[in-house]
Write a protein that holds these residues in place. Structure first.
Motif, PDB file in Angstrom:
ATOM      1  N   ARG A  14     -75.262  78.431  52.339  1.00 61.32           N
ATOM      2  CA  ARG A  14     -75.904  77.221  52.882  1.00 61.32           C
ATOM      3  C   ARG A  14     -77.094  77.608  53.759  1.00 61.32           C
ATOM      4  NH1 ARG A  14     -75.675  71.961  53.613  1.00 61.32           N
ATOM      5  NH2 ARG A  14     -75.969  71.006  55.660  1.00 61.32           N
ATOM      6  N   MET A  18     -80.969  76.654  53.027  1.00 62.66           N
ATOM      7  CA  MET A  18     -81.847  75.963  53.989  1.00 62.66           C
ATOM      8  C   MET A  18     -83.145  76.747  54.185  1.00 62.66           C
ATOM      9  SD  MET A  18     -80.481  73.155  54.890  1.00 62.66           S
ATOM     10  CE  MET A  18     -81.206  72.677  56.433  1.00 62.66           C
ATOM     11  N   SER A  21     -85.300  76.287  51.250  1.00 58.60           N
ATOM     12  CA  SER A  21     -85.867  74.940  51.150  1.00 58.60           C
ATOM     13  C   SER A  21     -87.090  74.756  52.051  1.00 58.60           C
ATOM     14  CB  SER A  21     -84.812  73.893  51.488  1.00 58.60           C
ATOM     15  OG  SER A  21     -84.515  73.903  52.870  1.00 58.60           O
ATOM     16  N   LEU A 115     -77.202  73.639  48.182  1.00 57.69           N
ATOM     17  CA  LEU A 115     -77.002  72.633  49.218  1.00 57.69           C
ATOM     18  C   LEU A 115     -76.050  71.519  48.777  1.00 57.69           C
ATOM     19  CD1 LEU A 115     -80.615  72.361  50.635  1.00 57.69           C
ATOM     20  CD2 LEU A 115     -78.682  73.612  51.576  1.00 57.69           C
TER      21      LEU A 115
END
Length: 118
Positions: A14, A18, A21, A115
């Motif tokens: 995760r 992030m 992203s 995600l």
């Protein structure tokens, strides 16, 4: 080592998703993962090499006494400084090599999939 890094990378999916992203490239993900594991490997090698030398100094004479043999001093003085430095640094190299494949897999994982599954 490989198994530990693989589990650590899966736990951090995760976080890596992030970071990807917001613009982290796959090469940066690999570099971050490998360097963090290499640092841990270096610490392990720096601590492990002297502890291994200490264990050798304790265990070999005890083994000799236990079997009734008087071991020569040459069996106790087997460590040279270049060997100790090489052993200490090998922890970092082994960790980095073991981290490459899991980090490459984490870098290739699609952001949306990572995600969504968390």
């Amino acid at each position: 080592m490989f198994n530990t890094v693989l589990l650590n990378t899966r736990e951090r999916r995760r976080d890596l998703g992030m970071l990807k992203s917001i613009g982290m490239t796959p090469r940066q993900v690999i570099a971050m993962t490998v360097s963090s594991v290499a640092a841990l490997g270096a610490v392990g090698g720096i601590i492990g090499a002297p502890l291994g030398m200490l264990a050798h100094r304790i265990v070999v004479p005890l083994t000799g006494r236990g079997t009734g043999l008087d071991l020569p001093d040459s069996l106790l003085r087997v460590w040279s400084w270049p060997t100790v430095v090489l052993l200490a640094l090998s922890g970092s190299v082994i960790a980095a090599l073991g981290a490459y494949l899991p980090s490459r897999g984490a870098a290739r994982a699609p952001v949306a999939e990572v995600l969504r599954t968390e």
